[in-house]
Enzyme design. Structure first.
Site, PDB file in Angstrom:
ATOM      1  N   LYS A 219     100.959 -61.035  -7.398  1.00 55.43           N
ATOM      2  CA  LYS A 219     101.069 -61.502  -8.796  1.00 55.43           C
ATOM      3  C   LYS A 219     102.505 -61.415  -9.302  1.00 55.43           C
ATOM      4  O   LYS A 219     103.056 -62.371  -9.825  1.00 55.43           O
ATOM      5  CB  LYS A 219     100.190 -60.659  -9.730  1.00 55.43           C
ATOM      6  CG  LYS A 219      98.717 -60.820  -9.603  1.00 55.43           C
ATOM      7  CD  LYS A 219      98.007 -60.115 -10.744  1.00 55.43           C
ATOM      8  CE  LYS A 219      98.333 -58.650 -10.893  1.00 55.43           C
ATOM      9  NZ  LYS A 219      97.877 -57.817  -9.764  1.00 55.43           N
ATOM     10  N   GLU A 244     105.231 -52.006 -15.349  1.00 54.32           N
ATOM     11  CA  GLU A 244     104.892 -51.316 -14.097  1.00 54.32           C
ATOM     12  C   GLU A 244     106.126 -50.964 -13.269  1.00 54.32           C
ATOM     13  O   GLU A 244     106.249 -49.855 -12.780  1.00 54.32           O
ATOM     14  CB  GLU A 244     103.957 -52.220 -13.281  1.00 54.32           C
ATOM     15  CG  GLU A 244     103.362 -51.536 -12.073  1.00 54.32           C
ATOM     16  CD  GLU A 244     102.351 -52.433 -11.367  1.00 54.32           C
ATOM     17  OE1 GLU A 244     101.378 -51.879 -10.834  1.00 54.32           O
ATOM     18  OE2 GLU A 244     102.548 -53.652 -11.313  1.00 54.32           O
ATOM     19  N   ARG A 253     113.878 -57.318  -6.058  1.00 58.89           N
ATOM     20  CA  ARG A 253     112.914 -58.366  -5.701  1.00 58.89           C
ATOM     21  C   ARG A 253     113.510 -59.748  -5.937  1.00 58.89           C
ATOM     22  O   ARG A 253     113.323 -60.668  -5.144  1.00 58.89           O
ATOM     23  CB  ARG A 253     111.621 -58.197  -6.517  1.00 58.89           C
ATOM     24  CG  ARG A 253     110.806 -56.958  -6.194  1.00 58.89           C
ATOM     25  CD  ARG A 253     109.931 -57.139  -4.957  1.00 58.89           C
ATOM     26  NE  ARG A 253     108.768 -57.946  -5.220  1.00 58.89           N
ATOM     27  CZ  ARG A 253     107.603 -57.467  -5.671  1.00 58.89           C
ATOM     28  NH1 ARG A 253     107.476 -56.174  -5.920  1.00 58.89           N
ATOM     29  NH2 ARG A 253     106.578 -58.263  -5.867  1.00 58.89           N
ATOM     30  N   GLU A 385      87.593 -56.262 -17.872  1.00 58.00           N
ATOM     31  CA  GLU A 385      87.418 -55.653 -19.200  1.00 58.00           C
ATOM     32  C   GLU A 385      87.156 -56.617 -20.355  1.00 58.00           C
ATOM     33  O   GLU A 385      86.781 -56.188 -21.431  1.00 58.00           O
ATOM     34  CB  GLU A 385      88.624 -54.769 -19.572  1.00 58.00           C
ATOM     35  CG  GLU A 385      88.676 -53.525 -18.725  1.00 58.00           C
ATOM     36  CD  GLU A 385      89.919 -52.695 -18.996  1.00 58.00           C
ATOM     37  OE1 GLU A 385      89.770 -51.471 -19.073  1.00 58.00           O
ATOM     38  OE2 GLU A 385      91.007 -53.249 -19.124  1.00 58.00           O
ATOM     39  N   LYS A 421      90.793 -72.420 -15.059  1.00 60.77           N
ATOM     40  CA  LYS A 421      90.688 -73.008 -16.405  1.00 60.77           C
ATOM     41  C   LYS A 421      91.978 -73.764 -16.685  1.00 60.77           C
ATOM     42  O   LYS A 421      93.065 -73.269 -16.351  1.00 60.77           O
ATOM     43  CB  LYS A 421      90.486 -71.906 -17.454  1.00 60.77           C
ATOM     44  CG  LYS A 421      90.378 -72.460 -18.880  1.00 60.77           C
ATOM     45  CD  LYS A 421      90.247 -71.340 -19.905  1.00 60.77           C
ATOM     46  CE  LYS A 421      90.210 -71.900 -21.322  1.00 60.77           C
ATOM     47  NZ  LYS A 421      90.181 -70.857 -22.337  1.00 60.77           N
ATOM     48  N   ARG A 423      93.401 -76.342 -19.834  1.00 60.84           N
ATOM     49  CA  ARG A 423      93.215 -77.159 -21.042  1.00 60.84           C
ATOM     50  C   ARG A 423      93.944 -78.490 -20.952  1.00 60.84           C
ATOM     51  O   ARG A 423      93.721 -79.367 -21.760  1.00 60.84           O
ATOM     52  CB  ARG A 423      93.723 -76.401 -22.273  1.00 60.84           C
ATOM     53  CG  ARG A 423      92.765 -75.317 -22.721  1.00 60.84           C
ATOM     54  CD  ARG A 423      92.857 -75.008 -24.209  1.00 60.84           C
ATOM     55  NE  ARG A 423      91.798 -74.073 -24.582  1.00 60.84           N
ATOM     56  CZ  ARG A 423      92.012 -72.856 -25.069  1.00 60.84           C
ATOM     57  NH1 ARG A 423      93.232 -72.424 -25.230  1.00 60.84           N
ATOM     58  NH2 ARG A 423      90.997 -72.070 -25.386  1.00 60.84           N
TER      59      ARG A 423
END
Length: 451
Positions: A219, A244, A253, A385, A421, A423
């Site tokens: 991610k 994080e 990175r 969640e 998803k 739009r």
């Protein structure tokens, strides 16, 4: 001694009667001024109701391409119900008589815009004072309200209020003309991945884009790839909020992705002379990019919003990642429903995207539900969640690598970006190439020599 009348006049909000009359007079004397005025002023830039009625009449006539002169304006005022038989005719003649020359209309417009700005600030100050006197809001709430309203004024729009559809259509036409003139094949900011750009039309302003996956799927790498491409090629500033990783880890990175030096080598410092040259070239390239990094692990959406409002020419905001954030009000999680907190955060992120008018890319963890299924590809129900995240996001992307679960996979570095998803178009799957040593995602047909 000032009279009561003087005191009442002092309480009026800032305005200029002379400038308002001069703008209207210029349009009546020389109809060629009309398009210039309508492009820059709105009806609420006129403080006096009588002047606003005349301007709204001319504004409507212009939209219908009607001839604009004193006679037609009076006739249309009659039709609109704002004609006063005792005053309107004389007032229109007065406007034309008192206007020195239509050649100075640009200066009259600037005076009106400045008075409107002063009124907006005065109204905001009054609203904030009323909030303080009520005594129900905290200092933090009032500070957030103040920043939000001042930012709205700075952006040239009211913090709240109804807008006529005619104005929206003008903005849409401007945007369509801009897109037609653009050489880019996509309307939004590029992700740097051509296949993904085609599928989601790039990253569009005011969109909340959610990038979700299980830990270890890449991610953060994907987000940094997008950040790097936008920071180098968009001509805008891009902001990365990492809850994080530290900024030094993020910089390593980015260097690895930019110079194609194995990430492990950078972590250990075991670099050859050629590697050092590559790192120096990558560092130089990154120095010239417009990437901003914040590694405050206690940041809230309100903090991010406040920091981003101060960035000129902002193009993209990336947040890594949602579940680590504190609630919008910065309250403690104890005794609160975590699902409700995450819902509040995702809603606040969507509101922030609309207010800043930039795409906001937010990373999210997935629950373990997919790991108990035969087909481990993520689904919308796996979003951890809260189902509200799925509601608030304009685009939801999932990362999946078969090689992560099956070490004997035919192509362990084949990654799937699942558009769950969208739009702006259809859902589907885009195949990407994962290069673990450089922590980079690329298009499937990518070849090293192209760069």
């Amino acid at each position: 001694m000032p009279t009561e009348t003087d005191e009442l006049l002092l309480r009026q909000l800032p305005h200029s009667v002379e400038a308002e009359q001069a703008v209207l007079g210029s349009m009546l004397i020389d109809p060629r001024c009309v398009s210039e005025v309508i492009d820059k002023l709105r009806p609420d830039d006129f403080y006096l109701q009588q002047n606003r009625d005349i301007y709204e009449t001319i504004y409507t006539m212009f939209n219908y391409s009607l001839t604009i002169d004193p006679v037609t304006v009076l006739e249309n005022m009659r039709k609109n119900g704002c004609y006063d038989p005792n005053q309107s005719r004389g007032y229109i003649l007065q406007l034309m008589d008192t206007t020195p020359t239509a050649a100075n209309v640009g200066e009259y417009i600037e005076i009106l815009k400045d008075k409107t700005l002063l009124r907006r600030v005065a109204e905001t100050a009054g609203e904030l004072t009323a909030l303080i006197q009520q005594g129900t809001a905290t200092g933090q709430d009032i500070l957030e309200a103040a920043e939000q309203r001042i930012y709205a004024i700075r952006q040239g729009r009211a913090a709240r209020g109804l807008v006529p559809i005619s104005q929206v259509i003008i903005d849409v036409y401007d945007r369509l003309e801009e897109l037609a003139a653009s050489e880019s094949a996509i309307p939004g900011l590029s992700t740097g991945l051509r296949d993904l750009d085609r599928a989601i039309s790039g990253l569009n302003n005011s969109d909340l884009i959610l990038l979700a996956a299980r830990p270890g799927m890449g991610k953060t790498s994907m987000a940094l790839n997008i950040l790097l491409d936008a920071g180098k090629r968009s001509g805008k500033k891009v902001a990365f909020f990492s809850l994080e990783m530290s900024r030094e880890q993020l910089a390593l990175r980015l260097i690895s992705s930019e110079c194609f030096v194995d990430n492990k080598k950078l972590v250990t410092g075991k670099l050859t002379d050629q590697d050092w040259e590559s790192v120096a070239a990558a560092a130089d390239s990154l120095n010239r990019s417009a990437i901003l990094i914040d590694d405050d692990s206690t940041v809230t959406v309100a903090d991010i919003n406040a920091k981003c409002r101060r960035v000129e020419n902002l193009g993209l905001v990336v947040v890594d990642y949602l579940q680590l954030m504190q609630s919008a009000g910065g309250k403690s999680d104890r005794g609160e429903n975590r699902q409700q907190i995450v819902s509040d955060i995702s809603r606040s992120l969507k509101i922030m995207a609309k207010e800043l008018d930039v795409p906001v890319l937010c990373l999210s963890q997935l629950s373990r539900a997919n790991e108990s299924r035969q087909d481990k590809r993520p689904m919308l129900s796996d979003l951890r969640e809260s189902g509200a995240i799925e509601q608030d996001a304009d685009i939801v992307l999932f990362l999946y690598r078969e090689g992560y679960y099956n070490k004997e996979s035919e192509n362990p570095n084949l990654a799937e970006c699942i558009i769950a998803k969208n739009r702006h178009g259809e859902t589907g799957t885009v195949e990407l190439q994962w290069t673990p040593e450089f922590t980079t995602f690329t298009d499937m047909e990518w070849r090293r020599e192209e760069y």
